[in-house]
Design a protein around this motif. Structure first.
Motif: not given
Length: 454
Positions: A260-261, A264, A267, A401, A404-406, A409, A431
């Motif tokens: 996940l990291y 991220g 991206l 999670l 990074l994604w909430a 990014i 973040s």
């Protein structure tokens, strides 16, 4: 005989279940800090050589090349983290039989995964770089550099697995020796291949893989000679099913966390690449300075993981609670102090890497946006490694999670779309703050509540 050997070699490792907590943590962390400084010195020298003998485009190519390698390394690094945690637990509980089975399994697992991943990485390099929107003027150099580095993947993964075993044993000082040998070799070969032979990024990549294999071979020889009671081997000798099950139980969530990291990072790097080669080079240079200011983060985090694993294995929960309070505080203070120094001297430091005016401008911008918030990442990372050390690996996965994604990014995308893409690294700082607040909630979790009740 075995007991005599264990006693003889125990002096080279730290028993973190007894003695002053911060003294032991600092003693464990200092060699890792020195190793990180040395590693940063190598990356700085690498960038200096490339920047002065090749140019900003070559710096940009190398700067955007770390993420594709991380894509293939991320899950394995999680497995290595699981091995380190198990080794620390078995060391704390004095379970030498389980320790030997875990180590044997880790060696075999390295070979089984490294070679196929290297081949796959070489094949998929263009696909990943195209996804990352690497500019045309950087494309050929980036593809060449990454493909050569993938040839050294077995050495890279082997060394990282062995370093995890040593940290779990409580031996953090030996890796410093390996890195000294590796870094000196790498710098000398960089000068020879890049400055001497004019091989550009290909020369830097070849120097890197030679150094990787040297580190791996050195660590194998050291473990075999220094810790004969764990029966370490260079070649695979089979897999213990129960050990593999335990390694995967801890390692796969960590690997998922790493993946996940890494995605991220890719991206974010994609957003950076959209700003052009000058900004890419500036962000790469800023990364070197950020790395120096964050040397305490990984060091204290690894110390916390080993401390937590050994004391959890020894069932000393009172000591575990005390360490959970003071280690994040001390590591944050050290990171904050280093950050202040690097922030003040950033203009002088950036000038060493490149003479390109726009790259210097963007490097300073990235440094000024991120460094003030690095101490937050330190607190976050230390607490999550405390959770990992006691086996609560899912908590760190959930936090990363969300971080990074909430947060990272989306905020970076919003900054790049509705404000100014040159401030895109502000998503990283946002973040860090969110992640620290989320990590602090671990002290209100059911896992920590059970420790406090024990």
């Amino acid at each position: 005989m075995a007991e005599a050997l264990i006693k003889k070699h125990s002096r080279t490792k730290l028993d973190m279940t007894q003695g002053p907590i911060m003294k032991l943590v600092i003693l464990f962390a200092l060699p890792i800090i020195a190793s990180n400084v040395l590693q940063q010195f190598y990356t700085i020298m690498d960038t200096l050589i490339i920047g002065n003998f090749c140019g900003a485009t070559s710096i940009a190519a190398i700067g955007t090349s770390s993420q594709p390698v991380e894509v293939f390394m991320c899950v394995f690094m999680g497995i290595g983290g699981g091995v380190s945690i198990l080794v620390s637990m078995h060391t704390g509980s004095k379970d030498d039989e389980s320790l030997r089975k875990t180590v044997k399994t880790s060696v075999s697992f390295t070979y089984i995964t490294a070679i196929p991943l290297a081949v796959l990485g070489i094949i998929l390099t263009p696909v990943i770089l195209r996804f990352m929107n690497v500019p045309d003027d950087t494309w050929d150099l980036a593809v060449l550099y990454i493909r050569i580095v993938f040839v050294g993947l077995l050495g890279n993964m082997g060394y990282n697995m062995n370093a995890g075993v040593l940290r779990g044993l409580g031996d953090s000082s030996s890796t410093l020796l390996f890195l000294i040998i590796s870094s000196v070799t790498n710098i000398v070969l960089d000068l020879l291949f890049v400055a001497g032979f004019g091989m550009d990024v290909a020369g830097a990549a070849i120097a890197t893989i030679i150094a990787m294999y040297l580190s791996w071979f050195s660590s194998v020889i050291y473990i075999i000679r220094k810790y004969p009671h764990i029966e370490f081997s260079f070649l695979p000798k089979g897999i213990d099913r129960e050990s593999l099950k335990n390694i995967l139980k801890l390692g796969l969530p960590l690997g998922f966390n790493n993946s996940l990291y890494t995605v991220g990072h890719i991206l974010l790097q994609t957003l950076i690449n959209l700003q052009g080669s000058a900004f890419m080079a500036g962000a790469s240079v800023a990364g070197k300075i950020m790395g120096v200011s964050s040397v305490a983060i990984s060091s204290f985090s690894q110390a916390m993981s080993t401390f937590a694993g050994q004391n959890f294995g020894a069932r000393d929960y009172g000591r575990l609670k005390k360490g959970g309070r003071i280690v994040p505080l001390y590591s944050a203070l050290i990171t904050m102090s280093l950050g202040i120094v690097m922030y003040i001297f950033a203009p002088q430091l950036v000038g060493f890497f490149t003479k390109d005016g726009m790259a210097i401008k963007y490097a300073l911008l990235c440094v000024h946006i991120q460094i003030p918030f690095q101490w937050c990442f330190c607190v976050l990372n230390t607490i999550l490694n405390l959770a990992n050390g006691i086996g609560a690996v899912r908590y760190s996965t959930v936090v990363n999670l969300l971080m990074l994604w909430a947060v990272r990014i989306p905020s970076a995308y919003l900054i790049a779309t509705f404000w100014d893409g040159h401030y895109v690294t502000g998503g990283v700082s946002i973040s860090f703050v969110f992640g620290m607040l989320a990590a602090l909630l671990f002290y209100r979790s059911s896992h920590w509540a059970r420790i406090c009740r024990a």
